[in-house]
Write a protein that holds these residues in place. Structure first.
Motif, PDB file in Angstrom:
ATOM      1  N   PHE A  46     -11.297 -42.731  10.045  1.00  0.00           N
ATOM      2  CA  PHE A  46     -10.328 -43.614  10.696  1.00  0.00           C
ATOM      3  C   PHE A  46      -9.169 -43.942   9.747  1.00  0.00           C
ATOM      4  O   PHE A  46      -8.002 -43.857  10.135  1.00  0.00           O
ATOM      5  CB  PHE A  46     -11.011 -44.894  11.175  1.00  0.00           C
ATOM      6  CG  PHE A  46     -10.066 -45.852  11.842  1.00  0.00           C
ATOM      7  CD1 PHE A  46      -9.679 -45.652  13.154  1.00  0.00           C
ATOM      8  CD2 PHE A  46      -9.559 -46.942  11.153  1.00  0.00           C
ATOM      9  CE1 PHE A  46      -8.791 -46.525  13.775  1.00  0.00           C
ATOM     10  CE2 PHE A  46      -8.681 -47.820  11.761  1.00  0.00           C
ATOM     11  CZ  PHE A  46      -8.293 -47.609  13.081  1.00  0.00           C
ATOM     12  N   ILE A  47      -9.494 -44.315   8.518  1.00  0.00           N
ATOM     13  CA  ILE A  47      -8.453 -44.662   7.542  1.00  0.00           C
ATOM     14  C   ILE A  47      -7.575 -43.450   7.237  1.00  0.00           C
ATOM     15  O   ILE A  47      -6.345 -43.546   7.246  1.00  0.00           O
ATOM     16  CB  ILE A  47      -9.092 -45.218   6.242  1.00  0.00           C
ATOM     17  CG1 ILE A  47      -9.731 -46.581   6.528  1.00  0.00           C
ATOM     18  CG2 ILE A  47      -8.066 -45.318   5.118  1.00  0.00           C
ATOM     19  CD1 ILE A  47     -10.651 -47.081   5.436  1.00  0.00           C
ATOM     20  N   PHE A  48      -8.200 -42.301   7.002  1.00  0.00           N
ATOM     21  CA  PHE A  48      -7.448 -41.086   6.683  1.00  0.00           C
ATOM     22  C   PHE A  48      -6.488 -40.714   7.813  1.00  0.00           C
ATOM     23  O   PHE A  48      -5.298 -40.482   7.588  1.00  0.00           O
ATOM     24  CB  PHE A  48      -8.413 -39.928   6.394  1.00  0.00           C
ATOM     25  CG  PHE A  48      -7.731 -38.629   6.112  1.00  0.00           C
ATOM     26  CD1 PHE A  48      -7.134 -38.412   4.883  1.00  0.00           C
ATOM     27  CD2 PHE A  48      -7.684 -37.630   7.065  1.00  0.00           C
ATOM     28  CE1 PHE A  48      -6.487 -37.216   4.612  1.00  0.00           C
ATOM     29  CE2 PHE A  48      -7.039 -36.430   6.813  1.00  0.00           C
ATOM     30  CZ  PHE A  48      -6.446 -36.223   5.579  1.00  0.00           C
ATOM     31  N   CYS A  84      -2.429 -40.816   7.758  1.00  0.00           N
ATOM     32  CA  CYS A  84      -1.722 -39.545   7.983  1.00  0.00           C
ATOM     33  C   CYS A  84      -0.709 -39.659   9.122  1.00  0.00           C
ATOM     34  O   CYS A  84       0.407 -39.157   9.015  1.00  0.00           O
ATOM     35  CB  CYS A  84      -2.711 -38.424   8.294  1.00  0.00           C
ATOM     36  SG  CYS A  84      -3.589 -37.829   6.848  1.00  0.00           S
ATOM     37  N   ILE A  85      -1.091 -40.312  10.192  1.00  0.00           N
ATOM     38  CA  ILE A  85      -0.189 -40.420  11.346  1.00  0.00           C
ATOM     39  C   ILE A  85       0.875 -41.496  11.133  1.00  0.00           C
ATOM     40  O   ILE A  85       2.068 -41.236  11.254  1.00  0.00           O
ATOM     41  CB  ILE A  85      -0.982 -40.703  12.635  1.00  0.00           C
ATOM     42  CG1 ILE A  85      -1.809 -39.476  13.006  1.00  0.00           C
ATOM     43  CG2 ILE A  85      -0.036 -41.063  13.788  1.00  0.00           C
ATOM     44  CD1 ILE A  85      -2.724 -39.674  14.182  1.00  0.00           C
ATOM     45  N   PHE A  86       0.461 -42.704  10.819  1.00  0.00           N
ATOM     46  CA  PHE A  86       1.411 -43.806  10.742  1.00  0.00           C
ATOM     47  C   PHE A  86       2.085 -43.924   9.376  1.00  0.00           C
ATOM     48  O   PHE A  86       2.959 -44.765   9.188  1.00  0.00           O
ATOM     49  CB  PHE A  86       0.730 -45.117  11.147  1.00  0.00           C
ATOM     50  CG  PHE A  86       0.358 -45.127  12.598  1.00  0.00           C
ATOM     51  CD1 PHE A  86       1.325 -45.271  13.579  1.00  0.00           C
ATOM     52  CD2 PHE A  86      -0.960 -44.943  12.987  1.00  0.00           C
ATOM     53  CE1 PHE A  86       0.988 -45.255  14.925  1.00  0.00           C
ATOM     54  CE2 PHE A  86      -1.312 -44.923  14.330  1.00  0.00           C
ATOM     55  CZ  PHE A  86      -0.335 -45.084  15.293  1.00  0.00           C
ATOM     56  N   ASN A 116       4.991 -37.773   4.041  1.00  0.00           N
ATOM     57  CA  ASN A 116       3.881 -37.139   4.751  1.00  0.00           C
ATOM     58  C   ASN A 116       2.557 -37.867   4.564  1.00  0.00           C
ATOM     59  O   ASN A 116       1.539 -37.238   4.277  1.00  0.00           O
ATOM     60  CB  ASN A 116       3.721 -35.688   4.266  1.00  0.00           C
ATOM     61  CG  ASN A 116       4.974 -34.878   4.422  1.00  0.00           C
ATOM     62  OD1 ASN A 116       5.550 -34.844   5.484  1.00  0.00           O
ATOM     63  ND2 ASN A 116       5.402 -34.227   3.368  1.00  0.00           N
ATOM     64  N   GLY A 117       2.539 -39.170   4.700  1.00  0.00           N
ATOM     65  CA  GLY A 117       1.284 -39.911   4.541  1.00  0.00           C
ATOM     66  C   GLY A 117       0.692 -39.698   3.156  1.00  0.00           C
ATOM     67  O   GLY A 117       1.336 -39.936   2.148  1.00  0.00           O
ATOM     68  N   SER A 138       2.093 -30.453  10.849  1.00  0.00           N
ATOM     69  CA  SER A 138       3.351 -30.867  10.244  1.00  0.00           C
ATOM     70  C   SER A 138       3.464 -32.386  10.313  1.00  0.00           C
ATOM     71  O   SER A 138       2.691 -33.034  11.003  1.00  0.00           O
ATOM     72  CB  SER A 138       4.508 -30.219  11.000  1.00  0.00           C
ATOM     73  OG  SER A 138       4.497 -30.645  12.339  1.00  0.00           O
ATOM     74  N   PRO A 139       4.465 -32.936   9.631  1.00  0.00           N
ATOM     75  CA  PRO A 139       4.703 -34.376   9.746  1.00  0.00           C
ATOM     76  C   PRO A 139       5.431 -34.713  11.044  1.00  0.00           C
ATOM     77  O   PRO A 139       6.516 -35.275  11.045  1.00  0.00           O
ATOM     78  CB  PRO A 139       5.538 -34.689   8.502  1.00  0.00           C
ATOM     79  CG  PRO A 139       6.241 -33.417   8.194  1.00  0.00           C
ATOM     80  CD  PRO A 139       5.302 -32.323   8.613  1.00  0.00           C
TER      81      PRO A 139
END
Length: 134
Positions: free
Chosen positions: A43-45, A49-51, A66-67, A91-92
């Motif tokens: 969940f944290i990863f 990565c997304i936000f 890129n997170g 990709s980002p």
């Protein structure tokens, strides 16, 4: 400095958080030692990565955060073209819809700016020679 808002697509969020909720369901139906820690780490990863994706223009540089994976810096004067794409490569770009591929120095990267027209305008202010393919 100009911050470019990121487009977050529901389809990406549904996929990655769907996996998260499926893992929680499996954990509660058949609890296993350590699985809660693994689920929490996932969940944290995924969330970082997304936000953690950010796009920013500083003077003549496009910076793509890129997170966990660092920052990509692109000299805007070396951008050759922008092209809307459906390219699904990792990709980002946290959205399947509204992806833009940036071509520069025999390389490319896919991002998903929230407002393509605003993004395009900001880049063209620095480098009016960028070819735009919509």
């Amino acid at each position: 400095m100009k911050i470019i808002p990121v487009k977050f697509g529901w389809e990406i969020l549904l996929l990655v958080y769907g996996i998260f909720f499926w893992m929680i369901y499996l954990n509660f139906s058949e609890p296993k030692a350590g699985s809660s820690i693994l689920i929490s780490l996932y969940f944290i990863f995924v969330t970082v990565c997304i936000f953690g994706i950010r796009y920013r223009i500083d003077d003549q540089t496009l910076k793509i955060r890129n997170g966990f994976f660092g920052t990509t810096k692109i000299d805007i004067n070396k951008i050759e073209r922008l092209e809307k794409t459906w390219n699904a490569i990792s990709s980002p770009a946290p959205s399947v819809f509204g992806r833009v591929e940036i071509y520069f120095e025999n390389n490319s990267i896919v991002i998903s700016p929230k407002n393509f027209d605003e993004f395009k305008t900001e880049l063209l202010k620095v480098n009016p020679n960028i070819v735009i393919k919509e």
